[in-house]
Design an enzyme around this catalytic site. Structure first.
Site, PDB file in Angstrom:
ATOM      1  N   LYS A  73       5.127   4.738 -11.429  1.00 52.46           N
ATOM      2  CA  LYS A  73       3.735   4.392 -11.847  1.00 52.46           C
ATOM      3  C   LYS A  73       2.962   5.436 -12.385  1.00 52.46           C
ATOM      4  CE  LYS A  73      -0.075   1.967  -9.796  1.00 52.46           C
ATOM      5  NZ  LYS A  73      -0.559   1.141  -8.598  1.00 52.46           N
ATOM      6  N   CYS A 131      -0.848  12.006  -7.696  1.00 49.06           N
ATOM      7  CA  CYS A 131      -1.490  12.480  -6.201  1.00 49.06           C
ATOM      8  C   CYS A 131      -1.234  13.968  -6.760  1.00 49.06           C
ATOM      9  CB  CYS A 131      -0.056  12.483  -5.339  1.00 49.06           C
ATOM     10  SG  CYS A 131      -0.192  10.725  -4.761  1.00 49.06           S
ATOM     11  N   LYS A 144       0.856  -1.326   0.042  1.00 47.81           N
ATOM     12  CA  LYS A 144       0.002  -0.164  -0.020  1.00 47.81           C
ATOM     13  C   LYS A 144       1.115   1.184   0.110  1.00 47.81           C
ATOM     14  CE  LYS A 144      -3.539   2.743   0.657  1.00 47.81           C
ATOM     15  NZ  LYS A 144      -4.405   2.935  -0.660  1.00 47.81           N
TER      16      LYS A 144
HETATM   17  C1  LIG Z   1      -8.785   0.061  -3.234  1.00 50.91           C
HETATM   18  C2  LIG Z   1      -7.559   0.617  -3.987  1.00 50.91           C
HETATM   19  C3  LIG Z   1      -6.451   1.129  -3.403  1.00 50.91           C
HETATM   20  C4  LIG Z   1      -5.538   1.352  -4.405  1.00 50.91           C
HETATM   21  N1  LIG Z   1      -4.170   2.197  -3.630  1.00 50.91           N
HETATM   22  C5  LIG Z   1      -3.172   2.445  -4.496  1.00 50.91           C
HETATM   23  C6  LIG Z   1      -2.141   3.002  -3.844  1.00 50.91           C
HETATM   24  O1  LIG Z   1      -1.917   3.339  -2.561  1.00 50.91           O
HETATM   25  N2  LIG Z   1      -0.718   3.417  -4.436  1.00 50.91           N
HETATM   26  C7  LIG Z   1      -1.104   3.181  -5.765  1.00 50.91           C
HETATM   27  O2  LIG Z   1       0.040   3.306  -6.562  1.00 50.91           O
HETATM   28  N3  LIG Z   1      -1.950   2.550  -6.671  1.00 50.91           N
HETATM   29  C8  LIG Z   1      -3.344   2.226  -5.790  1.00 50.91           C
HETATM   30  N4  LIG Z   1      -4.204   1.657  -6.410  1.00 50.91           N
HETATM   31  C9  LIG Z   1      -4.407   1.403  -7.914  1.00 50.91           C
HETATM   32  C10 LIG Z   1      -4.064  -0.021  -8.030  1.00 50.91           C
HETATM   33  O3  LIG Z   1      -2.633  -0.501  -7.652  1.00 50.91           O
HETATM   34  C11 LIG Z   1      -3.928  -0.365  -9.795  1.00 50.91           C
HETATM   35  O4  LIG Z   1      -3.007   0.585 -10.361  1.00 50.91           O
HETATM   36  C12 LIG Z   1      -5.259  -0.166 -10.420  1.00 50.91           C
HETATM   37  O5  LIG Z   1      -6.357  -0.320  -9.367  1.00 50.91           O
HETATM   38  C13 LIG Z   1      -5.684  -0.820 -11.558  1.00 50.91           C
HETATM   39  O6  LIG Z   1      -5.265  -2.236 -11.498  1.00 50.91           O
HETATM   40  P1  LIG Z   1      -6.627  -3.285 -11.291  1.00 50.91           P
HETATM   41  O7  LIG Z   1      -7.488  -2.833 -12.331  1.00 50.91           O
HETATM   42  O8  LIG Z   1      -6.072  -4.438 -11.501  1.00 50.91           O
HETATM   43  O9  LIG Z   1      -7.109  -2.919  -9.911  1.00 50.91           O
HETATM   44  C14 LIG Z   1      -5.448   1.451  -5.627  1.00 50.91           C
HETATM   45  C15 LIG Z   1      -6.537   0.704  -6.359  1.00 50.91           C
HETATM   46  C16 LIG Z   1      -7.564   0.271  -5.274  1.00 50.91           C
HETATM   47  C17 LIG Z   1      -8.763  -0.261  -6.005  1.00 50.91           C
END
Ligand SMILES: Cc1cc2nc3c(=O)[nH]c(=O)nc-3n(C[C@H](O)[C@H](O)[C@H](O)COP(=O)(O)O)c2cc1C
Length: 313
Positions: free
Chosen positions: A174, A139, A53
């Site tokens: 990222k 951010c 996270k």
């Molecule tokens: C609940 C949640 C919390 C997330 N928190 C972060 C985070 O703290 N830092 C980050 O770089 N991406 C965060 N993301 C983004 C995910 O790492 C990812 O880039 C994004 O969800 C796309 O992938 P997915 O469709 O497989 O979920 C978060 C996504 C979700 C759903």
């Protein structure tokens, strides 16, 4: 199990920015807590790696609820980057991750100013057992009117240059998908010193309850993730991978082994699994098993050969 051309089991290992991963499947940041919380449901050493996270220099409580909303084939979240803070991660989570052994831990870092990022990386530099940093540039930059760091080429350049200067480990940047040209941002990150890229983060989106006329998420806007975004994520990974020489980790809606193969064919060297872990906490490990079978069935000896291997005609 069917044999590959060489008769042995497929080699799933990949190398990204000098880091060896036993397979290309990583848990995505924010969807796998700090890894240790999944110890009882996922055999953590089976995964290519874990991105924890997002960490800031101090703990943060995040946004008020409701913070999650399920959409057609996707999910909206506005967690607000709640986290225990980098010092507590080192003290409370990292020792256990080190004990488990044989897992690649990537620390995801964020901040609201360039100095925040710098300080967080400095704290994490002291932590033993972190393999790399992933810089979350989606951010708001509080010093520049709240515009996302990752939405402006100059701000992105300054941030990546700063992070690279302090980071004592490989730096994965990222990228935000909320940009006009992902290829341009990918190139800027590379030129500013990124060792690898990962993409995509969530799309800014929203939902409204027509009965109450209120937003479904207290923060009003939120990040959209899950299968709903997969085709756009794939296109962005393709565009980014073709704009840079550094390796790319792909993500956005991946939930099966064939999704993984698609992202690799588009140019990804590895992938991350996010939202899929919300509906099946074992998704990451299952996808590793499924991928091994897929390679065996398709006579793929080395999964790394799939990267960028899309056939155009
Ligand atoms: C609940 C949640 C919390 C997330 N928190 C972060 C985070 O703290 N830092 C980050 O770089 N991406 C965060 N993301 C983004 C995910 O790492 C990812 O880039 C994004 O969800 C796309 O992938 P997915 O469709 O497989 O979920 C978060 C996504 C979700 C759903």
């Amino acid at each position: 199990m069917t044999a590959t051309t060489s008769g042995s089991s497929p080699d799933l290992s990949v190398n990204v920015a000098g880091i060896s991963f036993k397979n290309p499947i990583l848990a995505a940041s924010g969807t796998f807590a700090y890894g240790v919380e999944f110890e009882d449901v996922v055999h953590l050493p089976r995964l290519g790696g874990i991105v924890v996270k997002g960490l800031s220099k101090e703990s943060m409580i995040g946004n008020p609820p409701p913070r999650l909303w399920e959409t057609a084939a996707g999910m909206l979240n506005a967690i607000g980057l709640q986290n225990i803070g980098a010092p507590a991660f080192l003290a409370e989570k990292l020792p256990r991750l080190r004990e488990i052994k044989n897992i690649v831990v990537i620390a995801n870092v964020f901040g609201y100013t360039r100095e925040d990022y710098e300080r967080t990386i400095e704290i994490l530099n002291e932590g033993e057992g972190i393999t790399a940093y992933e810089l979350n540039v989606s951010c708001p930059n509080t010093q520049q009117g709240g515009l996302q760091f990752g939405s402006d080429p100059r701000t992105l350049d300054e941030l990546v240059t700063t992070a690279k200067r302090v980071a004592q480990r490989p730096l994965i940047v990222k990228l935000s998908p909320n940009v006009t040209s992902i290829a341009q941002m990918a190139y800027v990150a590379q030129e500013s010193g990124a060792d690898a890229l990962s993409l995509i983060n969530t799309f800014v989106a929203m939902a409204i309850d027509p009965e109450t006329r209120k937003p479904r998420i207290a923060n009003v806007t939120a990040g959209l993730s899950g299968p709903a975004i997969k085709p756009i994520a794939l296109r962005m990974v393709y565009d980014a991978a073709h704009a840079v020489k550094i390796p790319v980790m792909g993500m956005g809606g991946i939930s099966t082994a064939s999704d993984v193969v698609e992202f690799m064919l588009a140019g990804a060297s590895a992938v991350q699994i996010g939202t899929a872990s919300f509906w099946d906490p074992c998704a990451t490990e299952k996808i590793v098993d499924e991928l091994q079978e897929w390679c065996t069935d398709h006579h793929i000896d080395q999964i790394a050969d799939l990267t960028g291997a899309m056939i155009l005609e």
